[in-house]
Design a protein around this motif. Structure first.
Motif, PDB file in Angstrom:
ATOM      1  N   ASP A 133       0.669  -1.516   0.087  1.00 57.96           N
ATOM      2  CA  ASP A 133      -0.133  -0.322  -0.127  1.00 57.96           C
ATOM      3  C   ASP A 133       0.581   1.295  -0.670  1.00 57.96           C
ATOM      4  O   ASP A 133       0.685   2.110  -0.987  1.00 57.96           O
ATOM      5  CB  ASP A 133      -1.123  -0.078   0.887  1.00 57.96           C
ATOM      6  N   TRP A 134       2.367   1.032   0.888  1.00 57.25           N
ATOM      7  CA  TRP A 134       2.710   2.485   1.119  1.00 57.25           C
ATOM      8  C   TRP A 134       3.434   3.184  -0.308  1.00 57.25           C
ATOM      9  O   TRP A 134       3.655   3.980  -0.699  1.00 57.25           O
ATOM     10  CB  TRP A 134       3.329   2.695   2.179  1.00 57.25           C
ATOM     11  N   ALA A 135       3.943   2.097  -0.883  1.00 56.89           N
ATOM     12  CA  ALA A 135       4.772   2.189  -2.011  1.00 56.89           C
ATOM     13  C   ALA A 135       3.689   2.373  -3.010  1.00 56.89           C
ATOM     14  O   ALA A 135       4.054   3.418  -4.235  1.00 56.89           O
ATOM     15  CB  ALA A 135       5.316   1.019  -2.482  1.00 56.89           C
ATOM     16  N   ARG A 136       2.835   1.735  -3.416  1.00 60.77           N
ATOM     17  CA  ARG A 136       2.112   2.345  -4.228  1.00 60.77           C
ATOM     18  C   ARG A 136       1.440   3.977  -4.648  1.00 60.77           C
ATOM     19  O   ARG A 136       1.054   4.565  -5.938  1.00 60.77           O
ATOM     20  CB  ARG A 136       0.802   1.117  -4.074  1.00 60.77           C
ATOM     21  N   THR A 137       1.150   3.958  -3.740  1.00 58.72           N
ATOM     22  CA  THR A 137       0.707   5.295  -2.858  1.00 58.72           C
ATOM     23  C   THR A 137       1.587   6.331  -2.594  1.00 58.72           C
ATOM     24  O   THR A 137       1.481   8.005  -3.229  1.00 58.72           O
ATOM     25  CB  THR A 137      -0.196   5.160  -1.115  1.00 58.72           C
TER      26      THR A 137
END
Length: 262
Positions: free
Chosen positions: A188-192
């Motif tokens: 989630d963090w990398a995608r966002t």
């Protein structure tokens, strides 16, 4: 100098002790010394923000209806506390419950409770998505915070969401509010990140700390603040302390405070 302890945030109130999201749960959390209160908000059919987690009422009010399809006056007829202690009426030694404290809780009343409390208390408000009302939820939330003077610098409130779109709406409407991006996947963090802003707080679930500690360490090394949910044991709290977590969101604020003070 001793390191500052993490903020203890009552998850839906003291929800291990009282029915979640009821005034009873939040009053107990305040009495236990919680530093902040966490709530989920949904919009009713007539435009009121209420503190309810699920989109429907089967679990907390035994109704096969959607929160978004009901008006506030309809919700106020329901008991949101009975499911937590189903045998209470048969217990002669149980204290009398105040029915007003087990009704649906509006966000307005929760904000007023915090505003009237004799010590500073913060709020972590999660907007739930997807919802039929989309961005209207964030707009109503900012309008309500603004009524209390809490939509600008120095606000005791921060806004959380699993939706980066919702957080960007809040940033446009109230640029000074702190934002927490909630995560339950290691990706989630990398995608966002390309869509987020540098000051967003990371909000991983405790399982991400347990299963992906290196990812959490990378987030911290980048200078990002961590607010972790849902931390309910001494082992989980120790893990949060090891990772420099700034806020622990817990169903058991009294227990977490006792551990920290010990």
């Amino acid at each position: 100098m001793a390191e500052r302890r993490p903020q203890v945030v009552a998850h839906r109130g003291a929800s291990a002790d009282q029915a979640e999201h009821t005034l009873a749960a939040y009053v107990v959390a305040l009495d236990q010394g919680a530093d902040a209160l966490e709530c989920d908000v949904r919009l009713t059919a007539d435009g009121h923000l209420v503190c309810v987690h699920d989109r429907d009422l089967r679990r907390t009010a035994q109704q096969r209806r959607l929160v978004s399809s009901m008006e506030l006056t309809e919700l106020e007829q329901l008991d949101f506390g009975a499911w937590k202690h189903p045998w209470a009426e048969l217990d002669d030694e149980a204290p009398d419950a105040d029915p007003e404290r087990n009704k649906v809780l509006t966000l307005r009343r929760l904000l007023q409770t915090v505003a009237d409390y004799p010590r500073p208390v913060e709020l972590a408000i999660e907007t739930k998505h997807p919802t039929r009302y989309a961005g209207l939820v964030e707009r109503r939330l900012v309008d309500l915070l603004d009524e209390f003077g809490w939509a600008g610098d120095g606000s005791p409130a921060r806004v959380m969401s699993f939706s980066w779109v919702a957080l960007r709406r809040i940033r446009r409407l109230a640029p000074a509010l702190r934002l927490v991006f909630l995560m339950d996947s290691p990706l989630d963090w990398a995608r966002t990140r390309p869509l987020a802003e540098p000051d967003w707080i990371a909000g991983p679930g405790i399982e991400l700390l347990q299963k992906h500690p290196e990812m959490i360490r990378r987030i911290r090394r980048a200078g990002t603040e961590l607010h972790v949910w849902t931390v309910n044991s001494r082992v989980d709290l120790d893990l949060c302390l090891d990772h420099g977590v700034s806020a622990v969101i817990t169903d058991r604020p009294q227990q977490m405070l006792d551990y920290l003070h010990a």
